[in-house]
Design a protein around this motif. Sequence first.
Motif, PDB file in Angstrom:
ATOM      1  N   ALA A  25       0.830  -1.215   0.000  1.00 22.80           N
ATOM      2  CA  ALA A  25       0.000   0.000   0.000  1.00 22.80           C
ATOM      3  C   ALA A  25       0.858   1.258   0.000  1.00 22.80           C
ATOM      4  O   ALA A  25       0.537   2.242  -0.675  1.00 22.80           O
ATOM      5  CB  ALA A  25      -0.926  -0.006   1.215  1.00 22.80           C
ATOM      6  N   PHE A  26       1.968   1.238   0.733  1.00 20.98           N
ATOM      7  CA  PHE A  26       2.882   2.387   0.758  1.00 20.98           C
ATOM      8  C   PHE A  26       3.435   2.671  -0.632  1.00 20.98           C
ATOM      9  O   PHE A  26       3.448   3.820  -1.079  1.00 20.98           O
ATOM     10  CB  PHE A  26       4.029   2.113   1.740  1.00 20.98           C
ATOM     11  CG  PHE A  26       5.126   3.124   1.683  1.00 20.98           C
ATOM     12  CD1 PHE A  26       4.982   4.362   2.285  1.00 20.98           C
ATOM     13  CD2 PHE A  26       6.307   2.856   1.023  1.00 20.98           C
ATOM     14  CE1 PHE A  26       5.996   5.304   2.236  1.00 20.98           C
ATOM     15  CE2 PHE A  26       7.318   3.777   0.962  1.00 20.98           C
ATOM     16  CZ  PHE A  26       7.166   5.014   1.568  1.00 20.98           C
ATOM     17  N   MET A  27       3.889   1.642  -1.315  1.00 17.15           N
ATOM     18  CA  MET A  27       4.462   1.846  -2.648  1.00 17.15           C
ATOM     19  C   MET A  27       3.404   2.262  -3.665  1.00 17.15           C
ATOM     20  O   MET A  27       3.690   3.048  -4.566  1.00 17.15           O
ATOM     21  CB  MET A  27       5.197   0.593  -3.117  1.00 17.15           C
ATOM     22  CG  MET A  27       6.532   0.413  -2.447  1.00 17.15           C
ATOM     23  SD  MET A  27       7.612   1.853  -2.565  1.00 17.15           S
ATOM     24  CE  MET A  27       7.947   1.893  -4.306  1.00 17.15           C
ATOM     25  N   LEU A  28       2.191   1.762  -3.537  1.00 18.58           N
ATOM     26  CA  LEU A  28       1.118   2.190  -4.420  1.00 18.58           C
ATOM     27  C   LEU A  28       0.845   3.680  -4.227  1.00 18.58           C
ATOM     28  O   LEU A  28       0.754   4.430  -5.202  1.00 18.58           O
ATOM     29  CB  LEU A  28      -0.152   1.386  -4.156  1.00 18.58           C
ATOM     30  CG  LEU A  28      -1.409   1.849  -4.898  1.00 18.58           C
ATOM     31  CD1 LEU A  28      -1.240   1.636  -6.393  1.00 18.58           C
ATOM     32  CD2 LEU A  28      -2.627   1.118  -4.381  1.00 18.58           C
ATOM     33  N   PHE A  29       0.759   4.105  -2.983  1.00 20.78           N
ATOM     34  CA  PHE A  29       0.540   5.514  -2.666  1.00 20.78           C
ATOM     35  C   PHE A  29       1.704   6.367  -3.166  1.00 20.78           C
ATOM     36  O   PHE A  29       1.510   7.444  -3.732  1.00 20.78           O
ATOM     37  CB  PHE A  29       0.353   5.657  -1.155  1.00 20.78           C
ATOM     38  CG  PHE A  29      -0.094   7.011  -0.702  1.00 20.78           C
ATOM     39  CD1 PHE A  29      -1.152   7.670  -1.301  1.00 20.78           C
ATOM     40  CD2 PHE A  29       0.546   7.630   0.372  1.00 20.78           C
ATOM     41  CE1 PHE A  29      -1.551   8.912  -0.867  1.00 20.78           C
ATOM     42  CE2 PHE A  29       0.151   8.873   0.813  1.00 20.78           C
ATOM     43  CZ  PHE A  29      -0.904   9.513   0.188  1.00 20.78           C
ATOM     44  N   TYR A  30       2.939   5.890  -2.996  1.00 17.67           N
ATOM     45  CA  TYR A  30       4.122   6.615  -3.461  1.00 17.67           C
ATOM     46  C   TYR A  30       4.119   6.765  -4.980  1.00 17.67           C
ATOM     47  O   TYR A  30       4.389   7.842  -5.513  1.00 17.67           O
ATOM     48  CB  TYR A  30       5.397   5.893  -3.018  1.00 17.67           C
ATOM     49  CG  TYR A  30       6.647   6.529  -3.550  1.00 17.67           C
ATOM     50  CD1 TYR A  30       7.153   7.680  -2.977  1.00 17.67           C
ATOM     51  CD2 TYR A  30       7.331   5.984  -4.633  1.00 17.67           C
ATOM     52  CE1 TYR A  30       8.295   8.281  -3.473  1.00 17.67           C
ATOM     53  CE2 TYR A  30       8.463   6.567  -5.134  1.00 17.67           C
ATOM     54  CZ  TYR A  30       8.955   7.724  -4.545  1.00 17.67           C
ATOM     55  OH  TYR A  30      10.077   8.314  -5.057  1.00 17.67           O
ATOM     56  N   GLN A  31       3.791   5.700  -5.668  1.00 19.08           N
ATOM     57  CA  GLN A  31       3.807   5.740  -7.125  1.00 19.08           C
ATOM     58  C   GLN A  31       2.710   6.650  -7.666  1.00 19.08           C
ATOM     59  O   GLN A  31       2.931   7.386  -8.627  1.00 19.08           O
ATOM     60  CB  GLN A  31       3.656   4.342  -7.698  1.00 19.08           C
ATOM     61  CG  GLN A  31       3.937   4.281  -9.172  1.00 19.08           C
ATOM     62  CD  GLN A  31       3.959   2.868  -9.689  1.00 19.08           C
ATOM     63  OE1 GLN A  31       3.590   1.933  -8.994  1.00 19.08           O
ATOM     64  NE2 GLN A  31       4.391   2.707 -10.920  1.00 19.08           N
ATOM     65  N   VAL A  86       7.420  -3.804  -0.054  1.00 19.34           N
ATOM     66  CA  VAL A  86       7.913  -2.742  -0.935  1.00 19.34           C
ATOM     67  C   VAL A  86       8.631  -3.347  -2.135  1.00 19.34           C
ATOM     68  O   VAL A  86       8.390  -2.954  -3.285  1.00 19.34           O
ATOM     69  CB  VAL A  86       8.843  -1.778  -0.147  1.00 19.34           C
ATOM     70  CG1 VAL A  86       9.607  -0.865  -1.079  1.00 19.34           C
ATOM     71  CG2 VAL A  86       8.042  -0.970   0.861  1.00 19.34           C
ATOM     72  N   LEU A  87       9.513  -4.300  -1.881  1.00 19.62           N
ATOM     73  CA  LEU A  87      10.253  -4.932  -2.977  1.00 19.62           C
ATOM     74  C   LEU A  87       9.336  -5.735  -3.895  1.00 19.62           C
ATOM     75  O   LEU A  87       9.544  -5.769  -5.112  1.00 19.62           O
ATOM     76  CB  LEU A  87      11.356  -5.826  -2.412  1.00 19.62           C
ATOM     77  CG  LEU A  87      12.475  -5.091  -1.677  1.00 19.62           C
ATOM     78  CD1 LEU A  87      13.435  -6.085  -1.048  1.00 19.62           C
ATOM     79  CD2 LEU A  87      13.201  -4.133  -2.593  1.00 19.62           C
ATOM     80  N   CYS A  94       4.958  -2.759 -10.298  1.00 22.99           N
ATOM     81  CA  CYS A  94       5.347  -1.403 -10.669  1.00 22.99           C
ATOM     82  C   CYS A  94       5.275  -1.185 -12.183  1.00 22.99           C
ATOM     83  O   CYS A  94       4.763  -0.187 -12.647  1.00 22.99           O
ATOM     84  CB  CYS A  94       6.754  -1.110 -10.157  1.00 22.99           C
ATOM     85  SG  CYS A  94       7.224   0.608 -10.271  1.00 22.99           S
ATOM     86  N   GLY A  95       5.783  -2.105 -12.951  1.00 25.20           N
ATOM     87  CA  GLY A  95       5.797  -1.959 -14.398  1.00 25.20           C
ATOM     88  C   GLY A  95       4.451  -2.151 -15.064  1.00 25.20           C
ATOM     89  O   GLY A  95       4.245  -1.723 -16.192  1.00 25.20           O
ATOM     90  N   ILE A  96       3.514  -2.775 -14.390  1.00 27.40           N
ATOM     91  CA  ILE A  96       2.206  -3.036 -14.977  1.00 27.40           C
ATOM     92  C   ILE A  96       1.341  -1.788 -14.956  1.00 27.40           C
ATOM     93  O   ILE A  96       0.694  -1.441 -15.940  1.00 27.40           O
ATOM     94  CB  ILE A  96       1.506  -4.186 -14.225  1.00 27.40           C
ATOM     95  CG1 ILE A  96       2.277  -5.482 -14.424  1.00 27.40           C
ATOM     96  CG2 ILE A  96       0.069  -4.339 -14.683  1.00 27.40           C
ATOM     97  CD1 ILE A  96       1.781  -6.617 -13.568  1.00 27.40           C
ATOM     98  N   ILE A  97       1.335  -1.083 -13.846  1.00 28.18           N
ATOM     99  CA  ILE A  97       0.421   0.040 -13.691  1.00 28.18           C
ATOM    100  C   ILE A  97       0.956   1.306 -14.374  1.00 28.18           C
ATOM    101  O   ILE A  97       0.288   1.888 -15.209  1.00 28.18           O
ATOM    102  CB  ILE A  97       0.131   0.285 -12.208  1.00 28.18           C
ATOM    103  CG1 ILE A  97      -0.609  -0.924 -11.646  1.00 28.18           C
ATOM    104  CG2 ILE A  97      -0.682   1.550 -12.011  1.00 28.18           C
ATOM    105  CD1 ILE A  97      -0.860  -0.868 -10.184  1.00 28.18           C
ATOM    106  N   LEU A  98       2.142   1.736 -14.017  1.00 29.29           N
ATOM    107  CA  LEU A  98       2.726   2.945 -14.602  1.00 29.29           C
ATOM    108  C   LEU A  98       4.168   2.643 -15.025  1.00 29.29           C
ATOM    109  O   LEU A  98       5.107   2.937 -14.299  1.00 29.29           O
ATOM    110  CB  LEU A  98       2.718   4.093 -13.575  1.00 29.29           C
ATOM    111  CG  LEU A  98       1.348   4.482 -13.048  1.00 29.29           C
ATOM    112  CD1 LEU A  98       1.492   5.426 -11.877  1.00 29.29           C
ATOM    113  CD2 LEU A  98       0.520   5.109 -14.127  1.00 29.29           C
ATOM    114  N   PRO A  99       4.363   2.071 -16.198  1.00 30.69           N
ATOM    115  CA  PRO A  99       5.696   1.579 -16.555  1.00 30.69           C
ATOM    116  C   PRO A  99       6.756   2.664 -16.685  1.00 30.69           C
ATOM    117  O   PRO A  99       7.908   2.427 -16.381  1.00 30.69           O
ATOM    118  CB  PRO A  99       5.477   0.866 -17.886  1.00 30.69           C
ATOM    119  CG  PRO A  99       4.195   1.368 -18.411  1.00 30.69           C
ATOM    120  CD  PRO A  99       3.386   1.804 -17.235  1.00 30.69           C
TER     121      PRO A  99
END
Length: 123
Positions: A25-31, A86-87, A94-99
């Motif tokens: 959830a943290f990384m989703l929010f960060y991205q 996070v990893l 990470c590459g699927i949603i906003l590459p």
Amino acid sequence: MSIQLTDLIKEQASQCLVMLGAGIAFMLFYQLCSFLCGQVRIHKWVRVFLEIFFWLASAVMTSQFLYYCAYGRISVHAVCAFAIGVLLWKKCFCGIILPTYCEGKRTRGLRKRHGKKKKEQTI
């Protein structure tokens, strides 16, 4: 031979799963915040305010996850599960949603003006 799971093992496994979700959830929010800051032209003071807001909101969100799973106790396995979350986000999602924002193409605060090269200093 049967293996019995004790209550401690069950509790730690559930804590690991919750903190793994917290890392994701943290990384989703960060991205999402990085994507929005990259798409919208805003003044640098507004960006500073948004950055501070992001870190405060992330701290509150992470502490709520930690309070849910362990009543706020920080443990080694909870921190490791958060880091693995996070990893896992960086590796799998990470590459699927906003590459373009996962490949290091983000220019947050590092844009060159008008394509001019940096002048070298002479001695």
